[in-house]
Write a protein that holds these residues in place. Structure first.
Motif, PDB file in Angstrom:
ATOM      1  N   ASN A  36     -45.919   7.414  -0.471  1.00 30.51           N
ATOM      2  CA  ASN A  36     -46.513   6.602  -1.541  1.00 30.51           C
ATOM      3  C   ASN A  36     -46.082   7.101  -2.914  1.00 30.51           C
ATOM      4  OD1 ASN A  36     -48.131   4.643  -0.023  1.00 30.51           O
ATOM      5  ND2 ASN A  36     -49.185   6.469   0.710  1.00 30.51           N
ATOM      6  N   ALA A  37     -46.102   8.412  -3.086  1.00 28.42           N
ATOM      7  CA  ALA A  37     -45.655   8.986  -4.361  1.00 28.42           C
ATOM      8  C   ALA A  37     -44.181   8.664  -4.582  1.00 28.42           C
ATOM      9  CB  ALA A  37     -45.883  10.499  -4.364  1.00 28.42           C
ATOM     10  N   CYS A  38     -43.378   8.742  -3.528  1.00 29.91           N
ATOM     11  CA  CYS A  38     -41.946   8.434  -3.631  1.00 29.91           C
ATOM     12  C   CYS A  38     -41.730   6.997  -4.114  1.00 29.91           C
ATOM     13  CB  CYS A  38     -41.256   8.611  -2.282  1.00 29.91           C
ATOM     14  SG  CYS A  38     -41.066  10.331  -1.766  1.00 29.91           S
ATOM     15  N   GLY A  67     -35.047   4.788   2.556  1.00 28.25           N
ATOM     16  CA  GLY A  67     -34.124   3.667   2.381  1.00 28.25           C
ATOM     17  C   GLY A  67     -34.032   3.235   0.937  1.00 28.25           C
ATOM     18  N   ALA A  68     -35.182   3.069   0.310  1.00 34.75           N
ATOM     19  CA  ALA A  68     -35.209   2.655  -1.094  1.00 34.75           C
ATOM     20  C   ALA A  68     -34.619   3.752  -1.983  1.00 34.75           C
ATOM     21  CB  ALA A  68     -36.638   2.328  -1.517  1.00 34.75           C
ATOM     22  N   GLY A  69     -34.912   5.000  -1.654  1.00 35.19           N
ATOM     23  CA  GLY A  69     -34.392   6.130  -2.435  1.00 35.19           C
ATOM     24  C   GLY A  69     -32.873   6.197  -2.397  1.00 35.19           C
ATOM     25  N   VAL A  70     -32.301   6.006  -1.209  1.00 31.89           N
ATOM     26  CA  VAL A  70     -30.839   6.027  -1.081  1.00 31.89           C
ATOM     27  C   VAL A  70     -30.230   4.874  -1.881  1.00 31.89           C
ATOM     28  CG1 VAL A  70     -28.917   5.719   0.532  1.00 31.89           C
ATOM     29  CG2 VAL A  70     -30.796   7.275   1.103  1.00 31.89           C
ATOM     30  N   ALA A  71     -30.849   3.695  -1.801  1.00 32.13           N
ATOM     31  CA  ALA A  71     -30.343   2.540  -2.560  1.00 32.13           C
ATOM     32  C   ALA A  71     -30.377   2.821  -4.058  1.00 32.13           C
ATOM     33  CB  ALA A  71     -31.155   1.294  -2.229  1.00 32.13           C
TER      34      ALA A  71
END
Length: 138
Positions: free
Chosen positions: A38-40, A119-123
């Motif tokens: 959630n924090a991410c 996934g969102a972080g890599v994008a």
């Protein structure tokens, strides 16, 4: 000892980003390593629009991302960023992940997982590398 999980945003990228985004990326890595999805996701929701605004400020084109003195909404900011991205594919990927980022806040049934954050972080990492023109061969 359990294997140390590395972050999504490498130091080589972080040092090339504006200071406020460096801090957010480092916070993301910490939360990712500690399995706090959630924090991410909330950090990614902040990094995405802020990075676009900072890039346009660096280009001395801040007015491009404002209407009547206010910054555009994230979706419109991403649209503006598309014009300066080298990879048009990352634009579509970011729009897809924006749905996850938004749902994390607006859907009361979505349980965000660490895989969503990853996934969102890599994008977003690929997006930042393109936006701030960071090539691996530098």
């Amino acid at each position: 000892t359990p294997q140390q999980i590395s972050g999504i945003f490498p130091d080589e990228l972080i040092v090339k980003l504006p200071k406020d985004i460096q801090i957010l990326c480092a916070e993301f890595n910490f939360n990712y390593q500690n399995r706090k999805p959630n924090a991410c996701i909330l950090l990614l929701r902040r990094i995405l629009p802020l990075s676009i605004v900072r890039k346009f400020q660096m280009l001395d084109e801040e007015n491009e991302v404002k209407v009547d003195g206010d910054y555009l909404q994230t979706k419109s900011l991403v649209g503006k960023a598309e014009k300066i991205l080298k990879s048009k594919k990352i634009y579509q990927t970011i729009l897809n992940f924006k749905l996850v980022l938004d749902s994390s806040q607006h859907s009361y049934t979505l349980n965000v997982t660490i895989m969503d954050a990853e996934g969102a972080g890599v994008a977003i990492r690929v997006f930042l590398e393109d936006l701030f023109s960071i090539e691996n061969n530098e």
